[in-house]
Design a protein around this motif. Sequence first.
Motif, PDB file in Angstrom:
ATOM      1  N   ALA A 217       0.912  -1.260   0.152  1.00 17.50           N
ATOM      2  CA  ALA A 217       0.030   0.109  -0.095  1.00 17.50           C
ATOM      3  C   ALA A 217       0.867   1.380   0.254  1.00 17.50           C
ATOM      4  O   ALA A 217       0.526   2.298  -0.642  1.00 17.50           O
ATOM      5  CB  ALA A 217      -0.846  -0.050   1.234  1.00 17.50           C
ATOM      6  N   THR A 218       1.922   1.201   0.595  1.00 18.52           N
ATOM      7  CA  THR A 218       2.765   2.340   0.656  1.00 18.52           C
ATOM      8  C   THR A 218       3.546   2.262  -0.360  1.00 18.52           C
ATOM      9  O   THR A 218       4.434   3.629  -0.712  1.00 18.52           O
ATOM     10  CB  THR A 218       3.606   2.374   2.112  1.00 18.52           C
ATOM     11  OG1 THR A 218       4.544   1.318   2.324  1.00 18.52           O
ATOM     12  CG2 THR A 218       2.683   2.511   3.175  1.00 18.52           C
ATOM     13  N   ALA A 219       3.804   1.450  -1.071  1.00 22.19           N
ATOM     14  CA  ALA A 219       4.879   1.341  -2.228  1.00 22.19           C
ATOM     15  C   ALA A 219       4.203   0.301  -3.505  1.00 22.19           C
ATOM     16  O   ALA A 219       4.782  -0.772  -3.669  1.00 22.19           O
ATOM     17  CB  ALA A 219       6.206   0.973  -2.102  1.00 22.19           C
ATOM     18  N   PRO A 220       3.250   0.908  -3.816  1.00 17.85           N
ATOM     19  CA  PRO A 220       2.369   0.077  -4.972  1.00 17.85           C
ATOM     20  C   PRO A 220       3.745  -0.061  -6.181  1.00 17.85           C
ATOM     21  O   PRO A 220       4.186   0.767  -6.889  1.00 17.85           O
ATOM     22  CB  PRO A 220       1.394   0.807  -5.548  1.00 17.85           C
ATOM     23  CG  PRO A 220       1.193   1.537  -4.377  1.00 17.85           C
ATOM     24  CD  PRO A 220       2.309   2.148  -4.037  1.00 17.85           C
ATOM     25  N   LYS A 258      -2.535  -0.406  -7.326  1.00 13.64           N
ATOM     26  CA  LYS A 258      -2.879  -0.259  -6.372  1.00 13.64           C
ATOM     27  C   LYS A 258      -3.787  -1.364  -5.931  1.00 13.64           C
ATOM     28  O   LYS A 258      -3.946  -1.850  -4.694  1.00 13.64           O
ATOM     29  CB  LYS A 258      -3.824   1.057  -5.965  1.00 13.64           C
ATOM     30  CG  LYS A 258      -2.641   2.377  -5.850  1.00 13.64           C
ATOM     31  CD  LYS A 258      -3.487   3.608  -5.788  1.00 13.64           C
ATOM     32  CE  LYS A 258      -2.569   4.780  -5.933  1.00 13.64           C
ATOM     33  NZ  LYS A 258      -3.192   5.880  -5.627  1.00 13.64           N
ATOM     34  N   ALA A 259      -4.602  -1.652  -6.912  1.00 19.65           N
ATOM     35  CA  ALA A 259      -5.425  -2.656  -6.980  1.00 19.65           C
ATOM     36  C   ALA A 259      -5.077  -4.203  -6.660  1.00 19.65           C
ATOM     37  O   ALA A 259      -5.726  -5.192  -6.025  1.00 19.65           O
ATOM     38  CB  ALA A 259      -6.551  -2.938  -7.952  1.00 19.65           C
ATOM     39  N   LEU A 260      -3.775  -4.413  -6.917  1.00 17.91           N
ATOM     40  CA  LEU A 260      -3.169  -5.655  -7.059  1.00 17.91           C
ATOM     41  C   LEU A 260      -2.046  -5.900  -5.704  1.00 17.91           C
ATOM     42  O   LEU A 260      -1.403  -6.801  -5.461  1.00 17.91           O
ATOM     43  CB  LEU A 260      -2.301  -5.823  -8.196  1.00 17.91           C
ATOM     44  CG  LEU A 260      -2.766  -5.835  -9.511  1.00 17.91           C
ATOM     45  CD1 LEU A 260      -2.020  -5.606 -10.791  1.00 17.91           C
ATOM     46  CD2 LEU A 260      -3.475  -7.212  -9.745  1.00 17.91           C
ATOM     47  N   THR A 261      -1.864  -4.595  -4.920  1.00 16.83           N
ATOM     48  CA  THR A 261      -1.211  -4.780  -3.812  1.00 16.83           C
ATOM     49  C   THR A 261      -1.451  -5.949  -2.559  1.00 16.83           C
ATOM     50  O   THR A 261      -2.909  -6.289  -2.641  1.00 16.83           O
ATOM     51  CB  THR A 261      -1.017  -3.377  -2.816  1.00 16.83           C
ATOM     52  OG1 THR A 261      -2.486  -2.932  -2.888  1.00 16.83           O
ATOM     53  CG2 THR A 261      -0.458  -2.309  -4.031  1.00 16.83           C
ATOM     54  N   GLY A 262      -0.677  -6.399  -2.003  1.00 16.96           N
ATOM     55  CA  GLY A 262      -1.103  -7.281  -0.896  1.00 16.96           C
ATOM     56  C   GLY A 262      -0.688  -8.691  -1.390  1.00 16.96           C
ATOM     57  O   GLY A 262      -0.830  -9.632  -0.281  1.00 16.96           O
ATOM     58  N   TRP A 263      -0.229  -9.116  -2.407  1.00 14.44           N
ATOM     59  CA  TRP A 263      -0.036 -10.493  -2.803  1.00 14.44           C
ATOM     60  C   TRP A 263       1.390 -10.745  -2.654  1.00 14.44           C
ATOM     61  O   TRP A 263       2.237  -9.779  -2.955  1.00 14.44           O
ATOM     62  CB  TRP A 263      -0.469 -10.667  -4.261  1.00 14.44           C
ATOM     63  CG  TRP A 263      -2.138 -10.897  -4.219  1.00 14.44           C
ATOM     64  CD1 TRP A 263      -2.884  -9.823  -4.275  1.00 14.44           C
ATOM     65  CD2 TRP A 263      -2.867 -11.868  -3.982  1.00 14.44           C
ATOM     66  NE1 TRP A 263      -4.186 -10.266  -4.506  1.00 14.44           N
ATOM     67  CE2 TRP A 263      -4.262 -11.706  -4.188  1.00 14.44           C
ATOM     68  CE3 TRP A 263      -2.527 -13.141  -3.600  1.00 14.44           C
ATOM     69  CZ2 TRP A 263      -5.073 -12.509  -3.837  1.00 14.44           C
ATOM     70  CZ3 TRP A 263      -3.416 -14.180  -3.576  1.00 14.44           C
ATOM     71  CH2 TRP A 263      -4.751 -13.708  -3.542  1.00 14.44           C
ATOM     72  N   THR A 275      -1.974 -10.781   1.971  1.00 17.22           N
ATOM     73  CA  THR A 275      -1.777 -10.183   3.307  1.00 17.22           C
ATOM     74  C   THR A 275      -2.447  -8.855   3.245  1.00 17.22           C
ATOM     75  O   THR A 275      -2.099  -8.007   2.704  1.00 17.22           O
ATOM     76  CB  THR A 275      -0.217  -9.973   3.522  1.00 17.22           C
ATOM     77  OG1 THR A 275       0.507 -11.057   3.345  1.00 17.22           O
ATOM     78  CG2 THR A 275      -0.119  -9.372   4.872  1.00 17.22           C
ATOM     79  N   ALA A 276      -3.361  -8.815   4.204  1.00 19.68           N
ATOM     80  CA  ALA A 276      -4.476  -7.368   4.195  1.00 19.68           C
ATOM     81  C   ALA A 276      -3.697  -6.232   4.444  1.00 19.68           C
ATOM     82  O   ALA A 276      -3.969  -5.210   3.941  1.00 19.68           O
ATOM     83  CB  ALA A 276      -5.397  -8.172   5.252  1.00 19.68           C
ATOM     84  N   SER A 277      -2.507  -6.535   5.348  1.00 19.02           N
ATOM     85  CA  SER A 277      -1.965  -5.279   5.636  1.00 19.02           C
ATOM     86  C   SER A 277      -1.179  -4.608   4.768  1.00 19.02           C
ATOM     87  O   SER A 277      -0.665  -3.402   4.995  1.00 19.02           O
ATOM     88  CB  SER A 277      -1.252  -5.648   7.058  1.00 19.02           C
ATOM     89  OG  SER A 277       0.145  -6.378   6.684  1.00 19.02           O
ATOM     90  N   ARG A 278      -0.904  -5.125   3.772  1.00 18.27           N
ATOM     91  CA  ARG A 278      -0.057  -4.763   2.679  1.00 18.27           C
ATOM     92  C   ARG A 278      -0.960  -4.174   1.570  1.00 18.27           C
ATOM     93  O   ARG A 278      -0.461  -3.649   0.656  1.00 18.27           O
ATOM     94  CB  ARG A 278       1.040  -5.736   2.111  1.00 18.27           C
ATOM     95  CG  ARG A 278       1.832  -6.224   2.954  1.00 18.27           C
ATOM     96  CD  ARG A 278       2.727  -7.678   2.825  1.00 18.27           C
ATOM     97  NE  ARG A 278       3.395  -7.355   1.389  1.00 18.27           N
ATOM     98  CZ  ARG A 278       4.624  -7.280   1.235  1.00 18.27           C
ATOM     99  NH1 ARG A 278       5.328  -6.881   2.555  1.00 18.27           N
ATOM    100  NH2 ARG A 278       5.346  -7.286   0.343  1.00 18.27           N
ATOM    101  N   HIS A 279      -2.271  -4.432   1.705  1.00 17.68           N
ATOM    102  CA  HIS A 279      -3.139  -4.038   0.588  1.00 17.68           C
ATOM    103  C   HIS A 279      -3.655  -2.682   0.573  1.00 17.68           C
ATOM    104  O   HIS A 279      -3.898  -2.043   1.801  1.00 17.68           O
ATOM    105  CB  HIS A 279      -4.387  -4.891   0.556  1.00 17.68           C
ATOM    106  CG  HIS A 279      -5.384  -4.645  -0.589  1.00 17.68           C
ATOM    107  ND1 HIS A 279      -4.992  -4.471  -1.981  1.00 17.68           N
ATOM    108  CD2 HIS A 279      -6.601  -4.040  -0.296  1.00 17.68           C
ATOM    109  CE1 HIS A 279      -6.105  -4.363  -2.846  1.00 17.68           C
ATOM    110  NE2 HIS A 279      -6.860  -4.119  -1.895  1.00 17.68           N
TER     111      HIS A 279
END
Length: 571
Positions: A217-220, A258-263, A275-279
């Motif tokens: 989230a902070t660095a897509p 941004k939509a693809l973050t967290g994987w 990982t929800a915290s990275r999305h």
Amino acid sequence: MDRRAFLRKPASALTAPAAVLAAPAQQTDPPGETVSPYANKTLPVLPRTNAGLTAYTGTWGKAQAAHLLRRCLFGPTRAQITAATSSTLSQVLTSLLTAPAAPAPPVNVSATDTSVPIGQTWVSQVFDQNFEGVRRSSLRAWWLGQLLADNTLQAKMWLFWHNHFVVELADINDARYGYHYAELLRGQALGNVKQLCKDVTVAPAMLRYLNGNQSTATAPNENYGRELLELFTVGKGPLIGAGNYTNYTEADVQAAAKALTGWRDNATTIAGYYTASRHDTTVKQFSGAFQNQAIPNGGDQEYKTLVDMIFGQAETARYLVRKLYRWFVYYVIDATTEQNIIQPLATQLQQNGFNIGPVLRTLLASEHFFDAVNVGCYIKSPLDFSLGLLRQLEVAQPTSANVAQQYSVWDYFNGLTNLQQQYLGDPPNVAGWAAYWQTPQFNELWINAVTLPRRTQVSDALLTSTGVTRSGFLLIVDPVAWVQSLPAATAQDPNLLIQAFVDVLMPFALTTTQLAYLNDTLLPGLPDFEWTDEWNQYLAAPTNTAKKNAVATKLRALLKVMLSQAEYQLS
């Protein structure tokens, strides 16, 4: 259309001043390659044919069956062409579109990999850098072996998707990830491309290759979002403004990222995980290219919403169909082809929910596909050339009874295609092999001063009386056995015999002059009855080495010339 022209310099070049011939390569040359000064400079704009998607109802014979099989298989054998000729076009397509059972996974064939015994699979073992090299070689060998053995359209589509949803095995550096990726493409090769796109998006190999596993989230990270739009789905289109490529904008790339973050990728389960915290949980706003749609936070399902939105664009279907057309028909898509072929096929693809099989059937059963201008009109890829050579001349292969030997032979051919500039598992970059996208040369890029001699070296080596030995297994063309499989009347008549080879090896009929030249190659300065006499002498004494060598030497000379002809490089 002169399909042999690609091996000749145009007359204008022959008389051009030296300074012109020595001109530096254009900036559009792919890295490490120099485009020939004799290559295409522009694409034709006049209609090549007006034939459309109306079902083909013309003659169905050996020539038509061979054309279909050449485009759908890595080199059809004489038996396959004969069988297809005795069936209907519909029956042949049904067979081609029926995927075979899943193959067993690749196995260890190296003493270096101590994680599993020889002959057992390594695909679920713990990653170990010490074993990575031999596992990757095993994967490549296995992959080539499956392409060689598969007699359906699945094999060609498997390679198509590898060239489309590209990863490079050397970059991801985990053969287990590579196997997961290869199996994903194989299993859905004839299936639903929208679902395949979703699955590839969170596949561990792709997450690692295009850095999706680093996107937070902070660095897509924009790498995958950019390639998803530019190369995998909707395509760019003409640049119409700063950061606006018609079919998407730079802002769309950022929103997709941004939509693809967290994987991330899990090296233990060999899977992608969320990982929800990275999305990024914000609303992702897209441009007018996507009707100003917004995607709210969807957690681990958000990537699916993104893919659905992209596939909702009509241009995505057109982009995919154009790539299929260039893979199976020809690289030139003129305005008439766009209207008569691309647009209706794209509509069909959308209407059937992005299932590829029905679209392929429509294209391959059409008048357009069988039009004369689309027969023998493109240059074989190194894999088409090399695997086709093995299949069409029925070069014996080792069996799974000796897996080390079997994989060694497959690895050998991977090395040969690599020398011809097509390395299975490692396209040169995320865009795939340049011969499928670089305009205006396209597949002309397969033939150059380096690769053409290497093709000839492959066929010449297999045609020697000693062949090539790999791990104790002899790879050799047995022309006598091939001719013995023909009807007796064909085998003993030199002209019918030559035509039998032409029917299998060449994509269209040779000229009378060429056939006469081949006759003289088989029987230099001798009358036709000399072949009939020698062949019958051999049949009367098949264990007589001298008599067998007499006919084998002539047949090898004939095949060496045929395989070096321009026509054999075409499909």
